[in-house]
Design an enzyme around this catalytic site. Structure first.
Site, PDB file in Angstrom:
ATOM      1  NE  ARG A 124      67.024  82.941  86.133  1.00 17.44           N
ATOM      2  CZ  ARG A 124      68.277  83.026  85.698  1.00 17.44           C
ATOM      3  NH1 ARG A 124      68.858  84.196  85.574  1.00 17.44           N
ATOM      4  NH2 ARG A 124      68.928  81.928  85.391  1.00 17.44           N
ATOM      5  CE  LYS A 146      44.103  83.123  87.734  1.00 18.28           C
ATOM      6  NZ  LYS A 146      42.859  82.397  87.453  1.00 18.28           N
ATOM      7  CD  GLU A 188      35.087  87.024  82.060  1.00 21.35           C
ATOM      8  OE1 GLU A 188      34.730  86.768  83.222  1.00 21.35           O
ATOM      9  OE2 GLU A 188      35.759  86.229  81.361  1.00 21.35           O
ATOM     10  CE  LYS A 230      40.818  89.357  88.009  1.00 22.73           C
ATOM     11  NZ  LYS A 230      41.088  88.867  86.669  1.00 22.73           N
ATOM     12  CD  GLU A 240      42.076  80.758  90.568  1.00 26.46           C
ATOM     13  OE1 GLU A 240      42.288  81.738  89.862  1.00 26.46           O
ATOM     14  OE2 GLU A 240      41.656  79.673  90.152  1.00 26.46           O
ATOM     15  NE  ARG A 244      43.003  85.851  90.589  1.00 24.95           N
ATOM     16  CZ  ARG A 244      44.091  86.373  90.058  1.00 24.95           C
ATOM     17  NH1 ARG A 244      45.188  86.490  90.771  1.00 24.95           N
ATOM     18  NH2 ARG A 244      44.106  86.773  88.808  1.00 24.95           N
ATOM     19  CG  ASN A 248      37.921  80.359  88.427  1.00 22.49           C
ATOM     20  OD1 ASN A 248      38.351  81.120  87.575  1.00 22.49           O
ATOM     21  ND2 ASN A 248      38.686  79.783  89.331  1.00 22.49           N
ATOM     22  CG  HIS A 251      35.284  81.304  84.020  1.00 15.71           C
ATOM     23  ND1 HIS A 251      34.363  82.251  84.400  1.00 15.71           N
ATOM     24  CD2 HIS A 251      36.187  81.957  83.238  1.00 15.71           C
ATOM     25  CE1 HIS A 251      34.709  83.420  83.880  1.00 15.71           C
ATOM     26  NE2 HIS A 251      35.811  83.274  83.172  1.00 15.71           N
ATOM     27  CG  HIS A 255      37.349  77.499  80.962  1.00 22.54           C
ATOM     28  ND1 HIS A 255      37.877  77.612  82.233  1.00 22.54           N
ATOM     29  CD2 HIS A 255      37.604  78.683  80.354  1.00 22.54           C
ATOM     30  CE1 HIS A 255      38.410  78.809  82.373  1.00 22.54           C
ATOM     31  NE2 HIS A 255      38.258  79.483  81.265  1.00 22.54           N
ATOM     32  CG  HIS A 267      36.628  83.645  77.919  1.00 19.40           C
ATOM     33  ND1 HIS A 267      36.970  82.439  78.494  1.00 19.40           N
ATOM     34  CD2 HIS A 267      36.523  84.530  78.937  1.00 19.40           C
ATOM     35  CE1 HIS A 267      37.070  82.608  79.803  1.00 19.40           C
ATOM     36  NE2 HIS A 267      36.803  83.866  80.096  1.00 19.40           N
TER      37      HIS A 267
HETATM   38  N1  LIG Z   1      44.603  86.723  82.470  1.00 18.62           N
HETATM   39  C1  LIG Z   1      43.367  86.650  82.897  1.00 18.62           C
HETATM   40  O1  LIG Z   1      43.088  86.763  84.079  1.00 18.62           O
HETATM   41  C2  LIG Z   1      42.270  86.452  81.902  1.00 18.62           C
HETATM   42  C3  LIG Z   1      40.931  86.613  82.274  1.00 18.62           C
HETATM   43  C4  LIG Z   1      39.944  86.485  81.297  1.00 18.62           C
HETATM   44  C5  LIG Z   1      40.298  86.214  79.971  1.00 18.62           C
HETATM   45  N2  LIG Z   1      41.618  86.061  79.642  1.00 18.62           N
HETATM   46  C6  LIG Z   1      42.012  85.809  78.257  1.00 18.62           C
HETATM   47  O2  LIG Z   1      41.646  86.925  77.467  1.00 18.62           O
HETATM   48  C7  LIG Z   1      41.512  86.492  76.113  1.00 18.62           C
HETATM   49  C8  LIG Z   1      40.287  87.118  75.505  1.00 18.62           C
HETATM   50  O3  LIG Z   1      40.416  88.522  75.558  1.00 18.62           O
HETATM   51  P1  LIG Z   1      39.622  89.441  74.532  1.00 18.62           P
HETATM   52  O4  LIG Z   1      38.210  89.031  74.522  1.00 18.62           O
HETATM   53  O5  LIG Z   1      39.969  90.830  74.849  1.00 18.62           O
HETATM   54  O6  LIG Z   1      40.218  88.965  73.129  1.00 18.62           O
HETATM   55  P2  LIG Z   1      41.197  89.653  72.072  1.00 18.62           P
HETATM   56  O7  LIG Z   1      42.419  90.156  72.720  1.00 18.62           O
HETATM   57  O8  LIG Z   1      41.340  88.683  70.962  1.00 18.62           O
HETATM   58  O9  LIG Z   1      40.366  90.924  71.581  1.00 18.62           O
HETATM   59  C9  LIG Z   1      39.172  90.716  70.859  1.00 18.62           C
HETATM   60  C10 LIG Z   1      39.215  91.386  69.474  1.00 18.62           C
HETATM   61  O10 LIG Z   1      39.011  92.781  69.635  1.00 18.62           O
HETATM   62  C11 LIG Z   1      40.065  93.494  68.982  1.00 18.62           C
HETATM   63  N3  LIG Z   1      40.224  94.735  69.736  1.00 18.62           N
HETATM   64  C12 LIG Z   1      40.682  94.879  71.011  1.00 18.62           C
HETATM   65  N4  LIG Z   1      40.553  96.157  71.378  1.00 18.62           N
HETATM   66  C13 LIG Z   1      40.036  96.834  70.339  1.00 18.62           C
HETATM   67  C14 LIG Z   1      39.626  98.189  70.141  1.00 18.62           C
HETATM   68  N5  LIG Z   1      39.714  99.092  71.099  1.00 18.62           N
HETATM   69  N6  LIG Z   1      39.129  98.539  68.930  1.00 18.62           N
HETATM   70  C15 LIG Z   1      38.989  97.602  67.949  1.00 18.62           C
HETATM   71  N7  LIG Z   1      39.306  96.313  68.088  1.00 18.62           N
HETATM   72  C16 LIG Z   1      39.824  95.928  69.270  1.00 18.62           C
HETATM   73  C17 LIG Z   1      41.235  92.559  68.978  1.00 18.62           C
HETATM   74  O11 LIG Z   1      42.134  92.872  67.963  1.00 18.62           O
HETATM   75  C18 LIG Z   1      40.541  91.212  68.740  1.00 18.62           C
HETATM   76  O12 LIG Z   1      40.274  91.057  67.376  1.00 18.62           O
HETATM   77  C19 LIG Z   1      41.466  84.981  76.148  1.00 18.62           C
HETATM   78  O13 LIG Z   1      42.679  84.473  75.637  1.00 18.62           O
HETATM   79  C20 LIG Z   1      41.314  84.642  77.619  1.00 18.62           C
HETATM   80  O14 LIG Z   1      41.907  83.421  77.960  1.00 18.62           O
HETATM   81  C21 LIG Z   1      42.593  86.181  80.578  1.00 18.62           C
HETATM   82 ZN   LIG Z   2      36.759  84.748  81.996  1.00 14.97          ZN
END
Ligand SMILES: NC(=O)c1ccc[n+]([C@@H]2O[C@H](COP(=O)([O-])OP(=O)(O)OC[C@H]3O[C@@H](n4cnc5c(N)ncnc54)[C@H](O)[C@@H]3O)[C@@H](O)[C@H]2O)c1
Ligand SMILES: [Zn+2]
Length: 364
Positions: A124, A146, A188, A230, A240, A244, A248, A251, A255, A267
């Site tokens: 939980r 999130k 972003e 943020k 949100e 908040r 978006n 987005h 999306h 993204h």
């Molecule tokens: N929770 C939230 O509020 C929120 C907000 C925006 C995006 N997201 C989510 O985030 C995700 C995208 O995140 P992302 O772009 O970081 O993708 P990701 O986690 O896939 O990272 C991108 C790539 O970079 C590599 N990587 C990460 N750090 C590294 C480093 N220091 N050196 C070498 N390689 C590295 C990873 O292995 C991957 O191949 C999506 O799933 C999206 O939905 C969530």
């Molecule tokens: Zn985003």
């Protein structure tokens, strides 16, 4: 060292600190051991990050006498699945997870979302620390609580609000981040500035090409500003219900573009094109001046980000995903649209005739 306090109302005991410092990774084992306080640490990471940082972190934690385990999943969005969440939950249970255990998400947004989701469900909900290693995760996804995974019906459809107990950001992680992922994160940053802070946007216009993966001093300033903005929004509107939503910006169309390209579009790239398309839409609706679009386009180009949609799009998916956007309701899709640089309007109902000719706004 910049420290940003995220004070969540009304339960202030859930407040947490985001610590941002170049070279922070060196002191991370000690900091994590302190937070864990004897509880077992489960480090969740991916196959790109494990050999660079995950194994070193594990070794140093064990050296400190801390009880720690490294759990590695394949890199990429496909790991944000219910199958992977179940596999991690099982590994935690087999690893005798307890209420005092700590999950550490070491990686990009995929790892943060997945590890946080697992931490929010096991027993939980157990404590969770974010150590974001991609720019996107450092400026956006690691702050705000999130967490979630994808469902075949759409991205991020399963999840929760589960705030971390701490966030540790080291801009030096970005040295090893691929260039395309760096640009992905910059989208972003542009979004946060365009939505909330005209002065920050102005500094992006001036800094432009000087923002590189190895300019740690500048990155520290940039990340601190983005997280501060943020964090302030999240503190005022954790779930949100209003403010908040401004995060978006870009987005709704972003999306829809991701979905209509079968998620081949990253993204951040979707967000960049979405920002541009939504701004053109806002100009057409008379909500903002044409100058807003000009300035946004210039900054996106400076950051090597796209401003026009790819030609290969599944238009049916695009339209249905715009109609189904989870931020909308029975009255249709609610857009966040810019009023000016640094200011946006939330909950704008866009007339269907504009949605029907959405292609007009996707290309210059
Ligand atoms: N929770 C939230 O509020 C929120 C907000 C925006 C995006 N997201 C989510 O985030 C995700 C995208 O995140 P992302 O772009 O970081 O993708 P990701 O986690 O896939 O990272 C991108 C790539 O970079 C590599 N990587 C990460 N750090 C590294 C480093 N220091 N050196 C070498 N390689 C590295 C990873 O292995 C991957 O191949 C999506 O799933 C999206 O939905 C969530
Ligand atoms: Zn985003």
């Amino acid at each position: 060292m910049p420290q940003i306090q995220i004070r969540l109302a009304p339960l202030r005991d859930r407040s947490y600190t985001v610590t941002i410092r170049s070279g922070l990774f060196g002191t991370l084992p000690r900091r994590l051991a302190h937070i864990a306080g004897g509880g077992r640490i489960f480090i969740v990471t991916d196959r790109h990050v494990a050999p660079r940082y995950g194994r070193v972190l594990l070794k140093r934690l064990l050296h400190l006498g801390t009880d720690a385990i490294l759990l590695t999943v394949p890199a990429g969005e496909r790991s944000k699945s219910s199958a992977m969440a179940l596999s991690l939950q099982s590994r935690l249970l087999r690893g005798r997870v307890k209420r005092d255990s700590l999950v550490v998400g070491l990686g990009g947004g995929v790892i943060g979302d997945l590890a946080g989701y697992v931490a929010s469900t096991v027993l939980r909900g157990i404590r969770f620390v974010q150590v974001p290693t991609s720019l996107l995760a450092q400026v956006d996804s690691s702050v705000g609580g999130k967490v979630g995974i994808d469902h075949p019906a759409g991205k991020n459809l399963l999840g929760a609000f589960h705030q971390p107990v701490a966030v540790f950001i080291d801009p030096r992680f970005l040295r090893t981040l691929p260039a395309v992922e760096f640009a992905n994160g910059l989208a972003e940053v542009v979004k946060i500035a365009a939505a909330l802070d005209a002065e920050f946007f102005r500094s992006l216009e001036l800094l432009g090409g000087r923002i590189t993966r190895s300019n740690h001093r500048l990155l520290t300033r940039l990340i601190t500003r983005a997280v501060g903005l943020k964090g302030a929004v999240v503190a005022r509107d954790e779930f949100e219900s209003g403010l908040r939503k401004s995060l978006n910006l870009g987005h709704t169309i972003g999306h829809a573009l991701e979905a209509s390209t079968g998620y081949r579009l990253k993204h951040g790239f979707g967000v960049a094109i979405g920002l541009m398309a939504e701004t053109r839409l806002a100009v057409a609706l008379g909500l903002t001046a044409p100058e807003t679009a000009v300035r946004l386009e210039n900054v996106l180009h400076l950051m090597h980000l796209p401003t026009n949609a790819p030609r290969k799009i599944d238009w049916k998916t695009l339209r249905s995903s715009l109609a189904m956007d989870k931020k909308g309701d029975a009255r249709g899709t609610a857009f966040v649209l810019p009023r000016a640089i640094g200011e946006c309007a939330i909950g704008v109902r866009v007339p269907p005739e504009f949605i029907n000719c959405i292609d007009m706004f996707l290309y210059e």
